[in-house]
Design a protein around this motif. Sequence first.
Motif: not given
Length: 816
Positions: A493-496, A506-512, A530-532
């Motif tokens: 789900d995180v990758r998708r 990283l900040a965008a991932v953790m916030q959103e 890695y995913y980013l």
Amino acid sequence: MTQKLVIIGNGMAPGRMLEHLLEQAPGRFDVTIFNAEPRVNYDRIMLSPVLSGEKDYEQIIIHGDGWYIRNGITLYKGHRIDAIDRVARTVTSAQGQTAPYDKLVIATGSTPLILPVPGHDLAGVLTYRDLDDVNAMLLAAQSRAKAVVIGGGLLGLEAAAGLQAQGMDVTVVHLMPTLMERQLDPAAGYLLQKAVEARGIKVLTKANTKAILGSNRVEGVALADGTVIPATLVVMAAGIRPNAAVARGAGLATNRGIVVDHGMRTSDPDILALGECVEVNGHVYGLVAPLYEMARVAAEQLAGNDEARFVHSDTPTKLKVTGIDVYSLGDFADGDDREEIVLRDASAGVYKRVILKDNRIIGTVLFGEVADGAWFNDLKRKAADISEMRDTLIFGQARQGTSAPDPTAAVAALPDDAEICGCNGVCKGRITGAITAKGLTSLDDVRAHTKASASCGSCTGLVEQLMALTLGDAYNRAAVQPMCACTDLGHDDVRRLIKARSLKSLAAVMQELEWKTSCGCAKCRPALNYYLVCDWPDEYADDYQSRFVNERVHANIQKDGTFSVVPRMWGGVTSAQELRAIADVVDKFAIPTVKVTGGQRIDMLGVRKEDLPAVWADLGKAGFVSGHAYAKGLRTVKTCVGTDWCRFGTQDSTGLGIRIEKFMWGSWTPAKVKMAVSGCPRNCAEATCKDVGVVCVDSGYEIHFAGAAGLDIKGTEVLGLVKTEDEALEHIVALVQMYREQGRYLERIYKWAKRVGVEEIRRQIMQDGEKRRAYWDRFVFSQKFAQVDPWSERASGKHKHEFHPMARVGFAQAAE
């Protein structure tokens, strides 16, 4: 000078102590262990899953025979120590084996309580403490007959659940009014009994065992009230006591257990004790957490740290019975100087109780929902003032700041025409209707049939609430394994969502994605990094602080704190110039060990961290780049000499190996990748156990993948046969790119292939030329930002991503 260390007992506590000791003081002791059991060290906590059939013995071994051999430890199996001679400083086993000691550690554990009732020595009466007991119970369970477990504590209930899982008709007999009365209050004990009985296990409380019936073997159990319970097996699980007999016989101070101080020292300064056999400051422990803390302290004492001290702390109690969630901690007794907050949900079988004193948590009992146990434990440990969260405390950490404890209440109130998924225009009624009409039970099913949550994913929470509302207990969201405690989302789900929402930092991932922590953790940050970089190679600047230390300094940390450095040798081929450069570096920096690796490279071990920048600078002058022997990326391409020299070679295996390695070096992958190219079917490069391998044949190149030769041993799968070297490179690159895009972080290729399906991989890489070329193109594009010389480019500042994964590193920062 090496001292002789003798250990009596080989359970989890001394095993953990040895792990610490070998790290802190390698070579300081010549270690001898006497184990009363005829086997190696294993995880006693996992005996319950072994009994229930969920695991077998091999899966719970902690230290196999090889571990003792590698560490030079002498292990006497099946040797019970009968005597300690403190004057001669020796121990002697029942088999007559004598060993001298300079330091002695006693870790004899505990012994089960045997009720002194008539018939307690009949055949068919067992205890539940070790693997022999479990094996005996498993043998008895083959009869599918009746069993009685005497004792309704942790061990008794786990034994009962295991025997019931093996097909026996089980009755639990417990003296006290409620189960687990030492760990649970009466309300939770009541709920626990209902849950146990719901599994088909009969429970009798306030039941006093009078006798075990039978002539030669067990036939039943008689209670004081006249009740007789037929049985062919009786398990005594009424408690344990410290096994201090050998210490007492040696004249050491004992009470309930072997008396030790805060440093685990007995009344003899050369003898330590730890585990269930000891008593420290009036406490005797049976849970693993304090035993492991004793192990740490004992190891530090033996390593020379006289200041190491054992400090008491409350340890949570959890029941290891699948499907029954129980958690308790601290002091939950009634008292005038305390108050409580209670939540009950009768329909769901949930009970929560938090005990307070002066607005601080002193105890917690949870049943049914235990996810907040760790949070309550943390508040208790910190003696946090909970005044400001008093009204919502019982609802748990996720409910702080809100008064709505029901997560489905808001979505339940929505009308059927309310839009849930804005991207695809899907309303509530369409989702619930599809769930009901089509029998959908998973989020992926809902996505496939309605498109809800299939695009940006922002409505995923609402869709899951609708599923919970519609399916009730039939919906099990726990099927998705979160990537770490910072999130409820799994890796997929995180990758998708990173792609769907164009999250590029990283900040965008953790916030959103609503991370539960401010900065993530050591488990999720490397994965997100890695995913980013995989999804946005041209836009995302690698955060090297999110990589492991080995990756940050281009070297493998060793057990003594030094590092090993492995420069890359393309395809395993080297030259006199390269060898001289390595020799010069070894001499200049006094590197103590130089070793040839299994991947046809040279490893320099024992490099001091402060020397790493200079070591790499000198190697760089000779043309070396990093071998990435530490990396989640391409490490080596092993080759044989092929047609260049070998009379059996069918193709230029060395040339192809070098070509592959030079083309793909610096590429980041979910886990390490090792390759090999063999010049003929004799397979001298061992290509059929690698992540990716090539076996050259007369007709071309046979590509293999998904092999393993580490903790798991697995031969490769055949991807297919191609005719030319160019085709081989294209197919291999496409395969690795597919793995890069679909693999979960730290998931090796063979595990990814098993999850995705070997046939699907063959279809996409061998049969679908358009897909294969698209994978190739994306890999080539990503390499524009990875394949840069890490030293000259860094020095000239030509590349905007100074710390891009695998190919470059900031040595000045990394060495700090």
